[in-house]
Motif scaffolding. Sequence first.
Motif, mmCIF file in Angstrom:
data_model
loop_
_atom_site.group_PDB
_atom_site.id
_atom_site.type_symbol
_atom_site.label_atom_id
_atom_site.label_comp_id
_atom_site.label_asym_id
_atom_site.label_seq_id
_atom_site.Cartn_x
_atom_site.Cartn_y
_atom_site.Cartn_z
ATOM 1 N N GLY A 112 10.665 -25.932 2.219
ATOM 2 C CA GLY A 112 11.512 -26.671 1.285
ATOM 3 C C GLY A 112 12.967 -26.274 1.419
ATOM 4 N N VAL A 113 13.708 -26.460 0.342
ATOM 5 C CA VAL A 113 15.139 -26.167 0.330
ATOM 6 C C VAL A 113 15.424 -25.170 -0.792
ATOM 7 N N LEU A 114 16.238 -24.168 -0.496
ATOM 8 C CA LEU A 114 16.644 -23.169 -1.477
ATOM 9 C C LEU A 114 18.156 -23.245 -1.629
ATOM 10 N N ARG A 115 18.613 -23.408 -2.880
ATOM 11 C CA ARG A 115 20.046 -23.461 -3.153
ATOM 12 C C ARG A 115 20.457 -22.170 -3.844
ATOM 13 N N ILE A 116 21.481 -21.512 -3.298
ATOM 14 C CA ILE A 116 21.997 -20.284 -3.881
ATOM 15 C C ILE A 116 23.375 -20.610 -4.448
ATOM 16 N N TRP A 117 23.476 -20.671 -5.770
ATOM 17 C CA TRP A 117 24.679 -21.141 -6.434
ATOM 18 C C TRP A 117 25.722 -20.053 -6.613
ATOM 19 N N SER A 118 25.304 -18.823 -6.854
ATOM 20 C CA SER A 118 26.275 -17.798 -7.228
ATOM 21 C C SER A 118 26.863 -17.041 -6.040
ATOM 22 N N PHE A 119 26.452 -17.374 -4.821
ATOM 23 C CA PHE A 119 26.991 -16.726 -3.627
ATOM 24 C C PHE A 119 27.317 -17.764 -2.573
ATOM 25 N N LYS A 120 28.348 -17.474 -1.783
ATOM 26 C CA LYS A 120 28.713 -18.368 -0.689
ATOM 27 C C LYS A 120 29.379 -17.553 0.416
#
Length: 135
Positions: A112-120
């Motif tokens: 699937g897809v994992l979104r990491i919002w607090s890090f870039k």
Amino acid sequence: MKELKLGMNLSFFISLSIIAFTLLVLDALIVSERISMVSFVQLTLSAAIMFYIVTGLWAIFSGQSRVIICNQGVVYHSLLGQKHYIPAEEVEKISVERLLWFSYTKLYLTSGVLRIWSFKPNLAQQQSLKLLGYI
């Protein structure tokens, strides 16, 4: 082994702060003789968002929460503080997406897809991800 520790996504935390502050302002504008259910929901949601911001920033600054990408896989912490490891074989692609005014990291996995919002990743780290074959 080359490790990339992704940087804090400051625009994500600023956006959450704006949302919490807006909810507090809206609650202050809706003044009645008795506490309404809308006011209670606004205060509860605002308190939950502020709690998430404080605990998230505390974990980031204390070094307990970070995302590490290397040639063996990805290590990250979930919202509840659990440490997760994804082997490199499961990671198909990593991209940096934009939504409105802030960026987030998107991991394309076989499951699937994992979104990491607090890090870039910053620009230099994106170049390193290209060298590792993730982008």
